[in-house]
Design a protein around this motif. Structure first.
Motif, PDB file in Angstrom:
ATOM      1  N   LEU A  54      40.686  21.276  16.345  1.00 33.04           N
ATOM      2  CA  LEU A  54      39.703  22.287  16.722  1.00 33.04           C
ATOM      3  C   LEU A  54      40.437  23.389  17.460  1.00 33.04           C
ATOM      4  CD1 LEU A  54      36.849  23.443  17.215  1.00 33.04           C
ATOM      5  CD2 LEU A  54      36.699  21.926  19.210  1.00 33.04           C
ATOM      6  N   ARG A  55      40.405  24.575  16.862  1.00 36.33           N
ATOM      7  CA  ARG A  55      41.081  25.721  17.474  1.00 36.33           C
ATOM      8  C   ARG A  55      40.199  26.932  17.328  1.00 36.33           C
ATOM      9  NH1 ARG A  55      46.207  28.476  14.731  1.00 36.33           N
ATOM     10  NH2 ARG A  55      44.928  27.786  13.001  1.00 36.33           N
ATOM     11  N   ASP A  56      39.974  27.615  18.423  1.00 33.93           N
ATOM     12  CA  ASP A  56      39.189  28.854  18.416  1.00 33.93           C
ATOM     13  C   ASP A  56      37.818  28.647  17.760  1.00 33.93           C
ATOM     14  OD1 ASP A  56      41.409  30.083  19.590  1.00 33.93           O
ATOM     15  OD2 ASP A  56      42.223  30.720  17.660  1.00 33.93           O
ATOM     16  N   GLY A  57      37.199  27.475  18.030  1.00 32.94           N
ATOM     17  CA  GLY A  57      35.876  27.180  17.513  1.00 32.94           C
ATOM     18  C   GLY A  57      35.831  26.786  16.046  1.00 32.94           C
ATOM     19  N   ARG A  58      36.969  26.586  15.429  1.00 31.54           N
ATOM     20  CA  ARG A  58      37.040  26.267  13.996  1.00 31.54           C
ATOM     21  C   ARG A  58      37.727  24.915  13.799  1.00 31.54           C
ATOM     22  NH1 ARG A  58      40.512  28.784   9.195  1.00 31.54           N
ATOM     23  NH2 ARG A  58      42.111  27.769  10.380  1.00 31.54           N
ATOM     24  N   TYR A  59      37.126  24.089  12.959  1.00 35.94           N
ATOM     25  CA  TYR A  59      37.693  22.771  12.675  1.00 35.94           C
ATOM     26  C   TYR A  59      38.610  22.835  11.458  1.00 35.94           C
ATOM     27  CZ  TYR A  59      34.632  20.523  16.016  1.00 35.94           C
ATOM     28  OH  TYR A  59      34.015  20.139  17.184  1.00 35.94           O
ATOM     29  N   GLU A  60      39.690  22.052  11.542  1.00 37.52           N
ATOM     30  CA  GLU A  60      40.614  21.883  10.431  1.00 37.52           C
ATOM     31  C   GLU A  60      40.847  20.382  10.284  1.00 37.52           C
ATOM     32  OE1 GLU A  60      44.174  24.146  11.238  1.00 37.52           O
ATOM     33  OE2 GLU A  60      43.000  25.892  11.851  1.00 37.52           O
ATOM     34  N   LEU A  61      40.922  19.914   9.043  1.00 41.74           N
ATOM     35  CA  LEU A  61      41.129  18.498   8.763  1.00 41.74           C
ATOM     36  C   LEU A  61      42.257  18.357   7.757  1.00 41.74           C
ATOM     37  CD1 LEU A  61      40.053  15.529   9.059  1.00 41.74           C
ATOM     38  CD2 LEU A  61      38.661  16.017   7.031  1.00 41.74           C
ATOM     39  N   TYR A  62      43.220  17.498   8.080  1.00 36.84           N
ATOM     40  CA  TYR A  62      44.378  17.323   7.211  1.00 36.84           C
ATOM     41  C   TYR A  62      44.596  15.856   6.883  1.00 36.84           C
ATOM     42  CZ  TYR A  62      45.219  22.082   8.656  1.00 36.84           C
ATOM     43  OH  TYR A  62      45.063  23.410   8.901  1.00 36.84           O
ATOM     44  N   ASP A  63      44.943  15.583   5.625  1.00 36.22           N
ATOM     45  CA  ASP A  63      45.324  14.261   5.156  1.00 36.22           C
ATOM     46  C   ASP A  63      46.836  14.151   5.376  1.00 36.22           C
ATOM     47  OD1 ASP A  63      46.223  12.075   3.636  1.00 36.22           O
ATOM     48  OD2 ASP A  63      44.774  12.420   2.041  1.00 36.22           O
ATOM     49  N   LEU A  64      47.239  13.428   6.408  1.00 37.28           N
ATOM     50  CA  LEU A  64      48.652  13.389   6.789  1.00 37.28           C
ATOM     51  C   LEU A  64      49.524  12.669   5.768  1.00 37.28           C
ATOM     52  CD1 LEU A  64      48.252  12.770  10.615  1.00 37.28           C
ATOM     53  CD2 LEU A  64      48.752  14.919   9.435  1.00 37.28           C
ATOM     54  N   ALA A  65      48.958  11.736   5.009  1.00 33.65           N
ATOM     55  CA  ALA A  65      49.746  11.034   3.991  1.00 33.65           C
ATOM     56  C   ALA A  65      50.056  11.968   2.817  1.00 33.65           C
ATOM     57  CB  ALA A  65      49.003   9.792   3.515  1.00 33.65           C
ATOM     58  N   ALA A  66      49.067  12.700   2.358  1.00 33.53           N
ATOM     59  CA  ALA A  66      49.238  13.584   1.207  1.00 33.53           C
ATOM     60  C   ALA A  66      49.791  14.954   1.580  1.00 33.53           C
ATOM     61  CB  ALA A  66      47.897  13.759   0.494  1.00 33.53           C
ATOM     62  N   ASP A  67      49.599  15.358   2.837  1.00 34.33           N
ATOM     63  CA  ASP A  67      49.943  16.714   3.273  1.00 34.33           C
ATOM     64  C   ASP A  67      50.548  16.672   4.682  1.00 34.33           C
ATOM     65  OD1 ASP A  67      50.012  19.507   3.650  1.00 34.33           O
ATOM     66  OD2 ASP A  67      47.863  19.633   4.070  1.00 34.33           O
ATOM     67  N   PRO A  68      51.734  16.081   4.834  1.00 39.85           N
ATOM     68  CA  PRO A  68      52.310  15.957   6.181  1.00 39.85           C
ATOM     69  C   PRO A  68      52.612  17.295   6.855  1.00 39.85           C
ATOM     70  CG  PRO A  68      53.897  15.274   4.520  1.00 39.85           C
ATOM     71  CD  PRO A  68      52.591  15.509   3.811  1.00 39.85           C
ATOM     72  N   GLY A  69      52.743  18.359   6.066  1.00 45.11           N
ATOM     73  CA  GLY A  69      52.986  19.682   6.627  1.00 45.11           C
ATOM     74  C   GLY A  69      51.711  20.393   7.052  1.00 45.11           C
TER      75      GLY A  69
END
Length: 99
Positions: A54-69
């Motif tokens: 959560l940054r600046d009121g916006r959520y981001e979600l990442y799949d660390l296995a498929a997208d470690p970057g």
């Protein structure tokens, strides 16, 4: 030593001793710095697969296995993963007493 009641968290002593530990989500609060003019909250799922940010009121979600970057934000594509993580992050934030 007894830990003060105000301290939140769990002991890593069993893991350090090689006795394993119970999987639990990891939470972090990020503060601004000259190189990064933002504040944020972050959570890694208990299984270590997902990162909610959560940054600046916006959520981001990442799949660390498929997208470690962490290049592909899946917040809109994975509400089944994001919604319970968001609830857990908000509960953690409320426990901190942060707005």
């Amino acid at each position: 030593l007894a830990r003060p009641a105000a301290w939140k968290g769990k002991s890593l002593a069993p893991a350090i001793a090689g006795k394993g530990s119970v999987a639990a989500p990891a939470f972090a609060e990020l503060i601004s710095a000259p190189e990064w003019d933002h504040t944020g909250k972050s959570m890694i799922s208990a299984d270590g697969k997902w990162h909610l940010f959560l940054r600046d009121g916006r959520y981001e979600l990442y799949d660390l296995a498929a997208d470690p970057g962490e290049k592909n934000n899946l917040w809109d594509a994975k509400p089944d993963v994001g919604a319970p993580m968001k609830a857990a992050l908000e509960e953690w934030n409320d426990a901190l007493g942060d707005p």
